[in-house]
Motif scaffolding. Structure first.
Motif, PDB file in Angstrom:
ATOM      1  N   TRP A  81     160.682  10.600  39.533  1.00  0.00           N
ATOM      2  CA  TRP A  81     161.416  11.787  39.966  1.00  0.00           C
ATOM      3  C   TRP A  81     162.912  11.499  39.928  1.00  0.00           C
ATOM      4  CZ3 TRP A  81     158.760  16.273  41.298  1.00  0.00           C
ATOM      5  CH2 TRP A  81     157.383  16.132  41.460  1.00  0.00           C
TER       6      TRP A  81
ATOM      7  N   MET B 136     162.723   7.857  46.379  1.00  0.00           N
ATOM      8  CA  MET B 136     161.807   8.833  46.960  1.00  0.00           C
ATOM      9  C   MET B 136     160.526   8.115  47.365  1.00  0.00           C
ATOM     10  SD  MET B 136     160.884  12.540  45.476  1.00  0.00           S
ATOM     11  CE  MET B 136     159.193  12.827  45.095  1.00  0.00           C
TER      12      MET B 136
ATOM     13  N   ALA C  22     156.027  12.981  50.229  1.00  0.00           N
ATOM     14  CA  ALA C  22     156.633  14.271  49.878  1.00  0.00           C
ATOM     15  C   ALA C  22     155.613  15.387  50.055  1.00  0.00           C
ATOM     16  CB  ALA C  22     157.137  14.242  48.439  1.00  0.00           C
TER      17      ALA C  22
ATOM     18  N   LEU D 161     161.404  15.991  50.722  1.00  0.00           N
ATOM     19  CA  LEU D 161     161.430  14.725  50.000  1.00  0.00           C
ATOM     20  C   LEU D 161     161.852  13.606  50.947  1.00  0.00           C
ATOM     21  CD1 LEU D 161     163.263  15.864  46.733  1.00  0.00           C
ATOM     22  CD2 LEU D 161     160.819  15.947  47.257  1.00  0.00           C
TER      23      LEU D 161
ATOM     24  N   TRP E 145     163.512  10.416  51.522  1.00  0.00           N
ATOM     25  CA  TRP E 145     164.437   9.551  50.789  1.00  0.00           C
ATOM     26  C   TRP E 145     164.765   8.301  51.601  1.00  0.00           C
ATOM     27  CZ3 TRP E 145     168.688  13.413  48.678  1.00  0.00           C
ATOM     28  CH2 TRP E 145     168.125  14.168  47.632  1.00  0.00           C
TER      29      TRP E 145
ATOM     30  N   LEU F 152     165.150  19.416  40.548  1.00  0.00           N
ATOM     31  CA  LEU F 152     164.266  18.264  40.694  1.00  0.00           C
ATOM     32  C   LEU F 152     163.519  18.082  39.381  1.00  0.00           C
ATOM     33  CD1 LEU F 152     163.182  16.165  42.779  1.00  0.00           C
ATOM     34  CD2 LEU F 152     161.306  17.773  43.208  1.00  0.00           C
TER      35      LEU F 152
END
Length: 299
Positions: A12, A37, A41, A76, A78, A108
């Motif tokens: 991603w 990431m 998610a 998401l 992070w 994204l």
């Protein structure tokens, strides 16, 4: 801290409001600073759907009246890492600038294991308000659950598919088979059959470049018909946008145009689409360009 990897084997990344692309995976072990990431998610698969149902008087159950995909909210997780506290602080500043919703949406991007790339356009909603990372205040890394909303819930292909036909020769991108283009006394005709990828109706943008006297675009597979009565001189053009979000027909002068009664701004269905393109008064300088992005339910 051991950095989290990208989800599974897919990768991603985020194209920010300024057009730069931020990898959300480990590009190399010693990369710093970096944003990863992590797993966890939500909202990246199928969108949610809202149904309108009407009770059936005297009967059991209900009647489905309408079904629509809702805007897609996703989060998401992070992990932001840097070599020291000062570098971490600067990375967080850069992140806020990259996702600033006042500057527009972000994109994204998912690169699948087979190499295919799909995009989802969304607007930042929250998650970077707490400079301490929501309790995980460490000198060199923080966690943030960053929330976005995609008003258009569909993923789109990262690459635009473009087909072009001209009066002088046939130019075709990419490599789907087409029947030959022919010129006659009544104008420019093309009868291509397009193999359209995706899960949903694709909405093309047409560009007609003159000379031309009248345009007829027909999807013989679905019955879609669009007829426009106008005259284009050599060098003039007409743009036809069939997207339900930005529909319209306009000349290159900015003047909006309207089709004949019974016309629709039809789309391309997944699979085979047989088209018939008729341009009156065509010459070798006349051209027709069709551009679209396949749409998908998920990444």
């Amino acid at each position: 801290m051991v950095a989290a990897t990208s989800l599974g084997v897919e990768r991603w990344s985020l194209r920010d409001v300024e057009g730069g692309e931020l990898p959300l995976y480990v590009t190399r072990p010693d990369a710093s600073p970096r944003v990863i990431m992590a797993r966890g998610a939500t909202g990246l698969g199928m969108p949610t759907f809202a149904a309108t149902r009407e009770r059936w008087p005297g009967g059991a159950g209900a009647i489905l009246r309408d079904l629509r995909a809702e805007e897609r909210a996703f989060s998401l997780p992070w992990v932001v890492e840097a070599r020291d506290r000062a570098a971490l602080w600067q990375t967080l500043r850069d992140l806020r600038r990259r996702v600033n919703p006042l500057k527009g949406p972000v994109t994204l991007v998912c690169t699948a294991p087979d190499g295919g790339r799909r995009e989802l356009v969304a607007t930042y909603q929250g998650g970077l308000e707490d400079d301490s990372g929501g309790g995980d205040d460490q000198p060199e890394w923080q966690r943030h659950a960053v929330a976005f909303v995609a008003d258009d819930p569909w993923y789109r292909d990262a690459a635009e598919t473009v087909h072009e036909w001209t009066g002088a020769s046939q130019v075709h991108r990419p490599f789907f088979p087409l029947l030959p283009l022919r010129l006659s006394s009544s104008g420019l005709f093309a009868t291509p059959t397009l193999a359209v990828a995706g899960d949903l109706t694709a909405r093309p943008v047409w560009t007609i470049r003159g000379p031309a006297t009248g345009v007829t675009l027909r999807n013989t597979t679905t019955g879609g018909l669009l007829v426009i009565d106008l005259t284009l001189a050599a060098g003039e053009s007409l743009r036809i946008d069939t997207s339900p979000r930005t529909p319209g027909i306009a000349r290159d002068t900015g003047l909006r145009w309207f089709p004949q009664a019974g016309s629709t701004l039809w789309g391309l269905e997944p699979g085979s689409n047989s088209l018939a393109i008729t341009i009156g008064g065509a010459t070798a300088a006349t051209s027709v360009t069709l551009a679209y992005r396949p749409l998908y339910l998920g990444p």
